[in-house]
Every structure is written in structure tokens, then in C-alpha cells.
Design a protein around this motif. Structure first.
Motif, PDB file in Angstrom:
ATOM      1  N   VAL A  50      33.264  27.157  45.451  1.00  0.00           N
ATOM      2  CA  VAL A  50      34.026  27.437  44.235  1.00  0.00           C
ATOM      3  C   VAL A  50      33.173  28.363  43.370  1.00  0.00           C
ATOM      4  N   PHE A  51      33.584  29.633  43.325  1.00  0.00           N
ATOM      5  CA  PHE A  51      32.832  30.659  42.612  1.00  0.00           C
ATOM      6  C   PHE A  51      33.525  31.019  41.302  1.00  0.00           C
ATOM      7  N   PRO A  52      32.764  31.495  40.300  1.00  0.00           N
ATOM      8  CA  PRO A  52      33.423  32.156  39.171  1.00  0.00           C
ATOM      9  C   PRO A  52      34.081  33.435  39.661  1.00  0.00           C
ATOM     10  N   GLY A  53      35.221  33.786  39.079  1.00  0.00           N
ATOM     11  CA  GLY A  53      35.911  34.997  39.491  1.00  0.00           C
ATOM     12  C   GLY A  53      34.991  36.202  39.425  1.00  0.00           C
ATOM     13  N   ALA A  54      35.051  37.024  40.457  1.00  0.00           N
ATOM     14  CA  ALA A  54      34.225  38.222  40.480  1.00  0.00           C
ATOM     15  C   ALA A  54      34.728  39.226  39.439  1.00  0.00           C
ATOM     16  N   ILE A  55      33.826  40.051  38.967  1.00  0.00           N
ATOM     17  CA  ILE A  55      34.145  41.094  37.994  1.00  0.00           C
ATOM     18  C   ILE A  55      33.780  42.434  38.615  1.00  0.00           C
ATOM     19  N   GLY A  85      39.090  38.328  45.536  1.00  0.00           N
ATOM     20  CA  GLY A  85      38.291  37.409  44.735  1.00  0.00           C
ATOM     21  C   GLY A  85      37.856  37.943  43.388  1.00  0.00           C
ATOM     22  N   THR A  86      38.421  39.069  42.975  1.00  0.00           N
ATOM     23  CA  THR A  86      38.081  39.663  41.676  1.00  0.00           C
ATOM     24  C   THR A  86      39.134  39.281  40.649  1.00  0.00           C
ATOM     25  N   THR A  87      38.690  38.806  39.490  1.00  0.00           N
ATOM     26  CA  THR A  87      39.621  38.353  38.455  1.00  0.00           C
ATOM     27  C   THR A  87      39.551  39.191  37.177  1.00  0.00           C
ATOM     28  N   THR A  88      38.631  40.151  37.126  1.00  0.00           N
ATOM     29  CA  THR A  88      38.540  41.077  35.992  1.00  0.00           C
ATOM     30  C   THR A  88      38.059  42.427  36.509  1.00  0.00           C
ATOM     31  N   VAL A  89      38.681  43.498  36.039  1.00  0.00           N
ATOM     32  CA  VAL A  89      38.203  44.843  36.361  1.00  0.00           C
ATOM     33  C   VAL A  89      37.951  45.601  35.060  1.00  0.00           C
ATOM     34  N   ILE A  90      36.990  46.526  35.117  1.00  0.00           N
ATOM     35  CA  ILE A  90      36.748  47.424  33.989  1.00  0.00           C
ATOM     36  C   ILE A  90      36.954  48.841  34.507  1.00  0.00           C
ATOM     37  N   ASP A  91      37.976  49.510  34.001  1.00  0.00           N
ATOM     38  CA  ASP A  91      38.382  50.822  34.469  1.00  0.00           C
ATOM     39  C   ASP A  91      37.840  51.898  33.529  1.00  0.00           C
ATOM     40  N   PHE A  92      37.785  53.131  34.040  1.00  0.00           N
ATOM     41  CA  PHE A  92      37.238  54.235  33.256  1.00  0.00           C
ATOM     42  C   PHE A  92      38.342  55.040  32.582  1.00  0.00           C
ATOM     43  N   CYS A  93      38.255  55.105  31.268  1.00  0.00           N
ATOM     44  CA  CYS A  93      39.197  55.873  30.463  1.00  0.00           C
ATOM     45  C   CYS A  93      38.628  57.286  30.289  1.00  0.00           C
ATOM     46  N   LEU A  94      39.318  58.276  30.840  1.00  0.00           N
ATOM     47  CA  LEU A  94      38.836  59.655  30.811  1.00  0.00           C
ATOM     48  C   LEU A  94      39.320  60.377  29.555  1.00  0.00           C
ATOM     49  N   ILE A 395      38.336  30.103  45.146  1.00  0.00           N
ATOM     50  CA  ILE A 395      38.069  29.117  46.198  1.00  0.00           C
ATOM     51  C   ILE A 395      37.869  29.903  47.490  1.00  0.00           C
ATOM     52  N   PHE A 396      36.663  29.847  48.008  1.00  0.00           N
ATOM     53  CA  PHE A 396      36.199  30.781  49.040  1.00  0.00           C
ATOM     54  C   PHE A 396      35.797  30.021  50.293  1.00  0.00           C
ATOM     55  N   ASP A 397      36.463  30.311  51.392  1.00  0.00           N
ATOM     56  CA  ASP A 397      36.130  29.696  52.678  1.00  0.00           C
ATOM     57  C   ASP A 397      35.027  30.529  53.340  1.00  0.00           C
ATOM     58  N   PRO A 398      33.841  29.978  53.513  1.00  0.00           N
ATOM     59  CA  PRO A 398      32.722  30.774  54.028  1.00  0.00           C
ATOM     60  C   PRO A 398      32.760  30.978  55.537  1.00  0.00           C
ATOM     61  N   ASN A 399      33.708  30.364  56.215  1.00  0.00           N
ATOM     62  CA  ASN A 399      33.710  30.392  57.678  1.00  0.00           C
ATOM     63  C   ASN A 399      34.866  31.168  58.290  1.00  0.00           C
ATOM     64  N   ILE A 400      35.824  31.612  57.492  1.00  0.00           N
ATOM     65  CA  ILE A 400      36.926  32.410  58.028  1.00  0.00           C
ATOM     66  C   ILE A 400      36.387  33.737  58.549  1.00  0.00           C
ATOM     67  N   VAL A 428      40.437  32.096  49.553  1.00  0.00           N
ATOM     68  CA  VAL A 428      41.657  31.409  49.975  1.00  0.00           C
ATOM     69  C   VAL A 428      42.648  31.352  48.817  1.00  0.00           C
ATOM     70  N   SER A 429      42.135  30.958  47.652  1.00  0.00           N
ATOM     71  CA  SER A 429      42.960  30.900  46.445  1.00  0.00           C
ATOM     72  C   SER A 429      42.164  31.463  45.277  1.00  0.00           C
ATOM     73  N   VAL A 430      42.878  32.116  44.356  1.00  0.00           N
ATOM     74  CA  VAL A 430      42.240  32.751  43.209  1.00  0.00           C
ATOM     75  C   VAL A 430      43.033  32.401  41.963  1.00  0.00           C
ATOM     76  N   LEU A 431      42.332  31.882  40.953  1.00  0.00           N
ATOM     77  CA  LEU A 431      42.960  31.557  39.679  1.00  0.00           C
ATOM     78  C   LEU A 431      42.431  32.480  38.594  1.00  0.00           C
ATOM     79  N   SER A 432      43.322  32.952  37.766  1.00  0.00           N
ATOM     80  CA  SER A 432      42.975  33.765  36.614  1.00  0.00           C
ATOM     81  C   SER A 432      43.438  33.030  35.373  1.00  0.00           C
ATOM     82  N   ARG A 433      42.477  32.659  34.520  1.00  0.00           N
ATOM     83  CA  ARG A 433      42.777  31.829  33.344  1.00  0.00           C
ATOM     84  C   ARG A 433      43.635  30.624  33.721  1.00  0.00           C
ATOM     85  N   GLY A 434      43.271  29.984  34.823  1.00  0.00           N
ATOM     86  CA  GLY A 434      43.910  28.736  35.234  1.00  0.00           C
ATOM     87  C   GLY A 434      45.212  28.880  35.981  1.00  0.00           C
ATOM     88  N   GLU A 435      45.711  30.107  36.127  1.00  0.00           N
ATOM     89  CA  GLU A 435      46.955  30.336  36.854  1.00  0.00           C
ATOM     90  C   GLU A 435      46.645  30.929  38.230  1.00  0.00           C
TER      91      GLU A 435
END
Length: 473
Positions: A50-55, A85-94, A395-400, A428-435
Motif C-alpha cells: 500500500v503506497f502513497p499515490g505517486a506524483i 499508480g500516479t494520483t497527481t501530475v504537475i504539467d507545464f504551462c507555456l 494498492i500494488f501487487d509486487p508479483n504480477i 491493482v487499485s488506485v484511490l484519489s482522495r478516497g475515491e
């Protein structure tokens, strides 16, 4: 209804342990044992981490470049990010010279509105520094929460800024509490080498790499680091691809300069020979900095392990091979720069890094989430699993075991940069702010549910939740 995650192994940048997590109102409200009640929605994470969402600190979604626009926008790009597995992105505003910065920011808000399925924020490109721009930047920080500025040292006559612009940006960032990001390649030398290659009739994709040798990335990185030390400011070097640049970052950090480095999955597992693929297939691998000779890969892995590089971004910037990349047939300078990398960033680092003993589990979390959160003003709401933090959880399955392919990815682009690569470990499953956004490897999110995040100034906590772990560099 509250959610409870049970039976998984929680991994943060500092700890690895077994416990339950209670989620309510989009936040983590409790961590412990025997917390669940009969009314909770139970999520069984048995056999999983169980990891914190990647950024992802480095994306280019719906971005114009070279007369075309990236294939993946804030909808397809963030869906693919979530599957990875990423739950936040930071994009570049040109931005554009001579035009109000706020106009560019509004353009990026329009691009992302009603599309993003996960949370997102923006970096701001600095193309010029003058009194008008300087007057706008405090407003950008205070009103938009954009606390990172990017300066290009490459792409002459397109994005490239001169050294005065970089230096003044560094001074301004120190005063305002922002982090300066640089694309570190010597654009003037690239321009000369490129013109010479074309004049000599060298037009194939491999010459994209040969006209951007690692020495000029190292030179630009060292120059930016020296200017940062002179300005007593802070610097983040994006997409480090070679040992030459790592050496300059390490040298600056040893001097006490506030300099940080990011690499990307493509530089860890792909090499320069991919640009030599026949039938113009090499164009798929044209991005900047270019792929390097294979020996640079272990130099980058070593830098991640020993802390000389601290983060992993994707540099997601996808263009179709058919109809976009092939604009450069007969002239490598017309191949749109960029590749599809957002979905496989986390799995590649886990498979090639953790599974092969190059980095630890806790380093993996720090590199993909926690360090990014701290550097870019998202901590402690994001980047960790702690009471009071956003329930951004993977929620990350390390063996798949799976094989990466365009036939199964969730991007809109028509090829995969990692086609045929075998990896072990998958969200396997990813939650963003609990959803749930991804549940049991099925997309259950909704375009537009992602929130725009205003970020704290450099070195400051976002919010005032004293019960969370302290900010530490």
C-alpha cells in the motif's frame, strides 16, 4: 460510508509496516489495528503493498510543439497516469513573450477543465524577465499557487532563454519562495551541430542524439548550478539523462548548493541504439535530452541509489508515430520531440529498481512520491500515508508479471516507448482522495473529478496540519 484498507503492507519513504487504514471524507483519518466496523467498505490488500499515490512532476499534456499538439490530453493522459499508480501530475504551462502570464495560465486551466481524472497542478515557463513579468509573478504564486518556474536552456529561437533570464529568475525565485527548473542543454551548440549535420546530409533520427552529446548537457547543468550558487537560490534539473549531468549536480550539492535532480524511466532502460531502428522507427525515440549510450544507465541507477538524483518524472509528451513523428522524414529536426511514458513510470522503477536490488522499497516511495511532494509544495497532504493526508493510495501487487504494449496501454498515442518490455509489479487499485479511479484494474473514475491544486512556496508545508510528519530535506 468509511473505507478501510486491510491486510496490506504500508510503505512510506521512512517505514514499512502492516496496519489498517481508515478513509473518510477523502482523507486518511486513522491508521492502526482492529479499526474496522461492520459498516465500513472493506478493501482487501492481502499480498499487496500500500503506497502513497505517486506524483509525476513532469508532464506535457495537450501541448503544442513543432506545428502539432501532443496526442494525449488531460483526459487520456491522467487516465493512463492513474492506471500506472500516479494520483497527481504537475504539467507545464507555456508562456509567450510579450503576453500576460495569466493568459497562458487560463489557457492551461481550459485545457484541463472537466478532463482530469486525478489531481493536478502547473509549473510556469519563464521565457523572459522584465519589470512587467516581475510584477506578475507574486500574483501567480499567491492566486494560482504556482510555485515553480521553468527555464529552457535549449531549443534556440523557440523556448531558449539567455543566461541573464536564468540568473534573474533564480534571484526572483529566492525572494518569492519558488523553485527554478531547468532543461539543461546548451542550445547554441546544439544549433551549430544540427545545422552542420543537415548540411552534411545527415538527416536520420540517430542524428538527433549525435547533435546533442552528453557533454553539452553536463556543461549546461554545471552552468545552471553555478548560477544557482551565485544567486543563493534553488534549482531542480529536469530529465537528467547522463553521467556528465549527474557529476555536475553532485559537485554542486557537495558545495552546499540547493540543487536537485530528476531522471526519467526511458533513460534508465532504453539507450541510443533505439534511434537507429530501421524504417524510420527510430523517430519514436526522439526526445530531448536524447537517449544515451548504454553505460549511462548504471550511472543513473547509482545516482538514484546514493541520492545524487532524487526524483523520477515521466516527461510524458506523446506524439503518434503515424501522422506526427513522421513529419520529420528526411529531416530529424522536424520530428516532434517527446514520448509516451506516464503510464509505466512507476512499474519500471519498481521492476528494474526494487526487484533487482538497485534501490529499496522506501527509496522507491521517496523517488516517486514523497520527495516530489516536498519539493513542489504538496506535502504533507500528498506524498505520504499519514493521518490527515489526502487518501491518495495505490494498492500494488509486487508479483504480477506483464509485458508492456501499445495494445494494452491506456494512452491515446499509437505506440509504446517500452513495447515488449517485461516488468514485475503493477497497481491493482488506485484511490484519489478516497475515491476509486482504478478498481481491480478497471477504470471507474470520471473525467473532471480531478482538482487543481494550489501549492505551497518552496520549503513550506501546504496547510497547517502539525500532526503530520515534519518537512525534511
Amino acid at each position: 460510508m468509511r473505507k478501510v484498507i486491510q491486510n496490506g503492507v504500508i510503505v512510506t519513504a521512512a517505514d514499512t509496516y502492516e496496519a489498517e487504514i481508515i478513509i473518510e471524507g477523502g482523507k486518511i483519518v486513522a491508521i492502526g489495528t482492529n479499526l474496522a466496523t461492520s459498516s465500513d467498505e472493506v478493501i482487501d490488500a492481502k499480498g499487496c503493498y500500500v503506497f502513497p499515490g505517486a506524483i509525476d512532476p513532469h508532464t506535457h499534456l495537450d501541448m503544442p510543439f513543432g506545428g502539432t499538439v501532443t496526442k494525449d490530453d488531460f483526459e487520456s493522459g491522467t487516465i493512463a497516469a492513474a492506471f500506472g499508480g500516479t494520483t497527481t501530475v504537475i504539467d507545464f504551462c507555456l508562456t509567450q513573450k510579450g503576453k500576460p502570464i495569466q493568459d497562458a495560465i487560463e489557457t492551461w486551466h481550459a485545457k484541463s477543465k472537466d478532463k482530469a481524472v486525478i489531481d493536478y497542478s502547473f509549473h510556469l515557463m519563464i521565457s523572459e524577465i522584465n519589470e512587467d513579468v516581475l510584477a506578475q509573478l507574486p500574483v501567480v504564486i499567491d492566486n494560482e499557487g504556482i510555485t515553480s518556474f521553468k527555464v529552457f536552456m535549449a531549443y534556440k529561437n523557440v523556448f531558449q532563454a539567455d543566461d541573464e533570464t536564468l540568473f534573474r529568475t533564480l534571484i526572483t525565485a529566492r525572494e518569492l519562495g519558488a523553485l527554478v527548473m531547468v532543461h539543461a542543454e546548451n542550445g547554441d551548440v546544439i544549433d551549430y551541430l544540427t545545422k552542420k549535420a543537415l548540411a552534411d546530409g545527415n538527416t536520420d533520427p540517430i542524428y538527433h542524439a549525435l547533435t546533442r552529446p552528453p557533454e553539452i548537457e553536463g556543461e549546461a547543468t554545471g552552468r545552471a548550478a553555478q548560477l544557482t550558487g551565485l544567486a543563493n537560490s534553488q534549482l531542480y534539473v529536469v530529465h537528467v539523462s547522463c553521467g556528465d549531468a549527474v557529476e555536475k549536480i553532485a559537485e554542486a550539492r557537495n558545495k552546499g548548493f540547493d540543487v536537485w535532480g530528476e531522471t526519467c524511466p526511458q533513460y534508465l532502460v532504453l539507450d541510443q541504439t533505439y534511434l537507429e531502428k530501421p524504417n524510420f522507427e527510430g523517430a519514436k525515440y526522439v526526445w530531448s535530452p536524447p537517449l544515451r549510450e548504454k553505460h549511462h544507465q548504471e550511472l543513473l541507477w547509482n545516482a538514484l541509489r546514493n541520492g545524487q538524483l532524487q526524483t523520477l518524472g515521466s516527461d510524458q509528451c506523446s506524439f503518434d508515430f503515424n501522422g506526427q513523428k513522421d513529419l520529420g522524414r528526411g529531416d530529424f529536426t522536424k520530428i516532434p520531440n517527446g514520448g509516451p511514458t506516464i503510464e509505466d513510470r512507476v512499474s519500471i522503477l519498481f521492476s528494474e529498481g526494487v526487484k533487482k536490488g538497485r534501490i529499496t522499497l522506501n527509496q522507491f516511495v521517496d523517488i516517486t512520491s514523497t520527495r516530489i511532494s516536498k519539493l513542489f509544495g504538496l506535502f504533507p497532504h500528498k506524498g505520504t500515508i499519514a493521518v490527515g493526508a489526502d487518501a491518495d493510495i495505490v494498492i500494488f501487487d509486487p508479483n504480477i508479471e506483464r509485458v508492456i504494449s501499445a495494445s494494452t496501454h491506456h494512452l491515446a498515442v499509437d505506440y509504446s516507448a517500452f513495447e515488449g518490455m517485461k516488468v514485475t509489479g503493477e497497481p491493482v487499485s488506485v484511490l484519489s482522495r478516497g475515491e476509486f479511479v482504478v478498481k481491480d484494474k478497471q477504470f471507474v473514475g470520471k473525467p473532471g473529478r480531478g482538482h487543481y491544486i494550489k501549492r505551497a512556496k518552496y520549503g513550506e508545508l501546504r496547510g497547517d496540519q502539525d500532526q503530520l510528519e515534519e518537512l525534511s530535506y
